[in-house]
Design an enzyme around this catalytic site. Structure first.
Site, mmCIF file in Angstrom:
data_model
loop_
_atom_site.group_PDB
_atom_site.id
_atom_site.type_symbol
_atom_site.label_atom_id
_atom_site.label_comp_id
_atom_site.label_asym_id
_atom_site.label_seq_id
_atom_site.Cartn_x
_atom_site.Cartn_y
_atom_site.Cartn_z
ATOM 1 N N ASP A 108 -5.418 -0.357 3.856
ATOM 2 C CA ASP A 108 -5.443 -1.441 2.876
ATOM 3 C C ASP A 108 -5.316 -2.835 3.491
ATOM 4 O OD1 ASP A 108 -2.759 -1.337 3.533
ATOM 5 O OD2 ASP A 108 -2.035 -1.103 1.470
ATOM 6 N N ARG A 109 -5.057 -2.920 4.777
ATOM 7 C CA ARG A 109 -4.933 -4.236 5.425
ATOM 8 C C ARG A 109 -6.109 -4.471 6.353
ATOM 9 N NH1 ARG A 109 1.366 -5.738 6.130
ATOM 10 N NH2 ARG A 109 2.176 -4.458 4.453
ATOM 11 N N LYS A 133 3.971 6.841 -2.372
ATOM 12 C CA LYS A 133 3.790 5.760 -3.334
ATOM 13 C C LYS A 133 3.098 6.316 -4.563
ATOM 14 C CE LYS A 133 0.913 2.279 -2.434
ATOM 15 N NZ LYS A 133 0.013 1.946 -3.564
ATOM 16 N N THR A 175 5.352 -11.320 -3.754
ATOM 17 C CA THR A 175 4.700 -10.346 -2.891
ATOM 18 C C THR A 175 4.717 -8.977 -3.578
ATOM 19 O OG1 THR A 175 5.319 -11.551 -0.892
ATOM 20 C CG2 THR A 175 4.802 -9.212 -0.643
ATOM 21 N N LYS A 233 -5.101 -3.710 -2.251
ATOM 22 C CA LYS A 233 -5.795 -4.430 -1.195
ATOM 23 C C LYS A 233 -6.701 -3.443 -0.464
ATOM 24 C CE LYS A 233 -1.403 -4.393 1.407
ATOM 25 N NZ LYS A 233 -0.441 -4.386 0.293
ATOM 26 N N SER A 258 2.244 3.118 5.281
ATOM 27 C CA SER A 258 1.432 1.933 5.532
ATOM 28 C C SER A 258 1.237 1.684 7.021
ATOM 29 C CB SER A 258 2.064 0.719 4.843
ATOM 30 O OG SER A 258 1.219 -0.417 4.922
ATOM 31 N N HIS A 259 1.708 0.556 7.511
ATOM 32 C CA HIS A 259 1.475 0.139 8.886
ATOM 33 C C HIS A 259 2.609 0.562 9.819
ATOM 34 C CE1 HIS A 259 3.690 -2.838 6.621
ATOM 35 N NE2 HIS A 259 4.213 -3.301 7.738
ATOM 36 N N THR A 275 10.890 -0.786 -6.439
ATOM 37 C CA THR A 275 9.942 -0.602 -5.361
ATOM 38 C C THR A 275 8.921 0.435 -5.789
ATOM 39 O OG1 THR A 275 11.378 1.064 -4.350
ATOM 40 C CG2 THR A 275 11.619 -1.206 -3.593
ATOM 41 N N ASP A 333 -2.963 3.103 6.323
ATOM 42 C CA ASP A 333 -3.549 3.652 5.104
ATOM 43 C C ASP A 333 -4.786 2.902 4.630
ATOM 44 O OD1 ASP A 333 -1.997 1.409 4.398
ATOM 45 O OD2 ASP A 333 -1.631 2.154 2.389
ATOM 46 N N GLU A 376 -2.856 -11.732 0.191
ATOM 47 C CA GLU A 376 -1.537 -12.084 0.693
ATOM 48 C C GLU A 376 -1.616 -12.300 2.192
ATOM 49 O OE1 GLU A 376 0.645 -8.732 -0.719
ATOM 50 O OE2 GLU A 376 0.032 -7.453 0.939
ATOM 51 N N ASP A 384 -5.185 -0.890 8.976
ATOM 52 C CA ASP A 384 -3.873 -0.312 9.257
ATOM 53 C C ASP A 384 -3.834 1.177 8.926
ATOM 54 O OD1 ASP A 384 -3.955 -0.593 6.475
ATOM 55 O OD2 ASP A 384 -1.798 -0.891 6.326
#
Length: 545
Positions: free
Chosen positions: A283-284, A126, A346, A378, A113-114, A18, A281, A365, A279
């Site tokens: 990236d979405r 990360k 993914t 992304k 993230s989200h 991960t 951070d 994705e 989202d």
């Protein structure tokens, strides 16, 4: 330099492979926990003393505290220069852009993230490498290995840095630059898109939009780009102030968690022409038009078909890639364009390998992530600006663009059903049961559809020959329909079962139907072969997109 000694591995349940660590915030607040992970990450990431490191996060609770700790440890590890976003804020795509621009050894992104934030919420770390992308499996496995051996970590003693004032500071022998990352990112976007043409949309007074930043990191970026550089009205940004708990919101840009935006876009008689959200951070992305939700899979296909119309991609694209669960809509576009289309597991690191070898220009994705060769992550705002530029070029609404696209390529009706917070054991049992029976389904006729192929998706990376197995169970019905079962690890409590449904309808068919109605027969097949209700106790998914 101070050497702190520890006696046990701080995260024995961390899985190799991960790209980071995501836990409840309280877990990171345990003595030595954060420091131990950073020690392992810096040891694995830094090939030698010196160099540049980028650090920042999405502003959630504990972000500032973690940055102070990382800065002291970076100084102790001989980093020459540390770049930190003003206020400790950096979107994930901005981190990637900064790493590439400043030729840094890598970066550390502080985000879950989200996932929700706050003292009772989630926190994450990360690691990104020198190409700007997420750490490859070889590096994450090394971090994991080190986590089982760590006995001490290195730091220095110092006062806290002032993260709110831009400028250069000295921390030990390391230079710390508190930078305006927002302007640098906006400059990059202005290079890729026709800002003058997009500005004309807002100058006309006939185009109205809203962007929901969800009290997350993209608020300042969106305000600088949309309002200051493009001239959008001052009320364009919703929830634009970053907050440590995201204002109590769940910063996941989908139809459930961005309900306020959805209602504003579709308000009877007062709806907006365009709506978008990002989202935690940054990236979405989610894209909306009046009475038109753009499925992320369709979005990738539309961007691929029209990339040549925009300044940054006027020479066309060399290839495109999608994650395996993402619909095959972009495959049809790639075939018509005569470029390669890659199906990957993914995880953005797989796209990064292809981008680094100039094998693709765009990638995406189904989980609301789209990107290109400008960074190795992304990029939510990039996708929003792509759509705005496309609307300005075509002078069409979102709905008109989508329907024209379907009239040329046909429509891949698509939906994802999420069963969140499942107990790990029954979730694993369900997947193991599917794996054990996949061979016997081939050739069977289920609800009038014959299964032509069933497998547990495996991917051999064409750039380095590495193999990734057990990426999800695919049940295929010829070339026009499929079901995919996959467990996701993006949460911190239990497991999330994601089931993906897809049915292609050619240009001669009905292209304006409700996806849930078109896919109903696949829902029944999935329940028949997987027994989701029996094994999970859930009558319906928690989230449908």
């Amino acid at each position: 330099m101070i050497i702190e000694h520890v006696t046990t591995s701080p995260f024995p349940d961390q899985k190799p492979g991960t790209s980071g660590l995501r836990k409840k915030t309280a877990v990171f607040q345990q003595p030595h926990y954060l420091e131990n992970f950073i020690q392992c990450a810096l040891t694995a990431l830094l090939s030698a003393r010196g160099g540049v490191l980028v650090v920042g996060g999405d502003g959630r609770f504990y972000n500032r505290t973690a940055i102070q700790t990382i800065a002291r440890m970076a100084a102790a590890h001989g980093v020459t220069r540390l770049l930190i976003g003003q206020g400790g804020l950096l979107s994930t795509p901005a981190v990637s852009a900064l790493i590439r621009k400043h030729k840094a050894q890598g970066g550390i992104v502080l985000s879950a993230s989200h996932n929700p934030g706050g003292p009772e919420g989630d926190f994450g770390i990360k690691v990104n490498i020198s190409n700007g992308g997420p750490a490859p499996e070889s590096l994450t496995q090394e971090i994991y290995r080190l986590s089982g051996e760590i006995e001490q970590y290195a730091t220095i003693a110092s006062d806290d840095l002032d993260l709110d004032v831009m400028g250069s500071l000295q921390l030990g022998e390391m230079q710390v630059d508190i930078i305006d990352a927002v302007s640098q990112y906006a400059d990059l976007m202005e290079h890729l898109f026709d800002f003058g043409l997009i500005r004309s949309l807002f100058d006309s007074g006939l185009f109205h939009m809203a962007f929901d930043a969800m009290h997350a990191v993209t608020g300042p970026y969106a305000r600088e780009i949309l309002e200051h550089r493009l001239g959008a009205p001052g009320d364009t940004i919703l929830n634009g102030e970053p907050r440590e708990d995201f204002g109590g919101l769940h910063p996941d840009p989908n139809l459930v968690h961005a309900r306020e935006l959805v209602e504003r876009v579709n308000r009877p008689g007062q709806g907006l022409d365009f709506g978008a959200a990002s989202d935690g951070d940054g990236d979405r992305n989610m894209i909306l038009g009046r009475d038109m939700f753009v499925n992320p899979s369709d979005s990738l296909a539309v961007l691929t078909a029209n990339a040549h119309l925009l300044p940054g991609y006027r020479n066309g694209i060399v290839g495109v890639a999608r994650s395996m669960p993402t619909s095959m809509a972009v495959d049809r576009v790639a075939r018509q364009l005569g470029v390669d289309c890659y199906e990957t597991p993914t995880g953005w690191k797989f796209f990064g390998n292809l981008l680094d070898q100039n094998m693709i220009s765009l990638c995406g994705e189904e989980s609301f992530g789209t990107g290109s060769d400008h960074v190795r992550e992304k990029d939510g705002l990039w996708a929003v600006l792509f759509w705005l530029n496309l609307i300005a070029v075509k002078k069409q609404s979102v709905a008109e663009i989508m329907r024209k696209h379907w009239s040329i390529f046909g429509r891949n009706y698509y939906s994802r059903h999420d069963y969140e917070g499942m107990a790990t054991e029954p979730a694993g049992e369900l997947m193991n049961r599917l794996r054990s029976k996949q061979a016997q389904w081939v050739g069977q006729v289920l609800h009038g559809r014959q299964v032509t192929k069933c497998d547990d998706f495996s991917y051999e990376d064409p750039t380095d020959g590495s193999v990734s197995e057990h990426q999800g169970i695919r049940v295929l019905f010829g070339d026009d329909a499929r079901i995919v079962f996959r467990l996701s690890g993006t949460g911190t409590e239990g497991a999330t079962l994601r089931v993906y449904y897809e049915q292609y309808v050619p240009t001669s068919g009905n292209l304006d139907q409700d996806p849930q109605a078109v896919l109903q027969h696949l829902f029944e097949i999935a329940e028949n072969i997987a027994g989701i209700k029996r094994l999970t106790g859930r009558e319906r998914p928690d989230v449908i997109t």
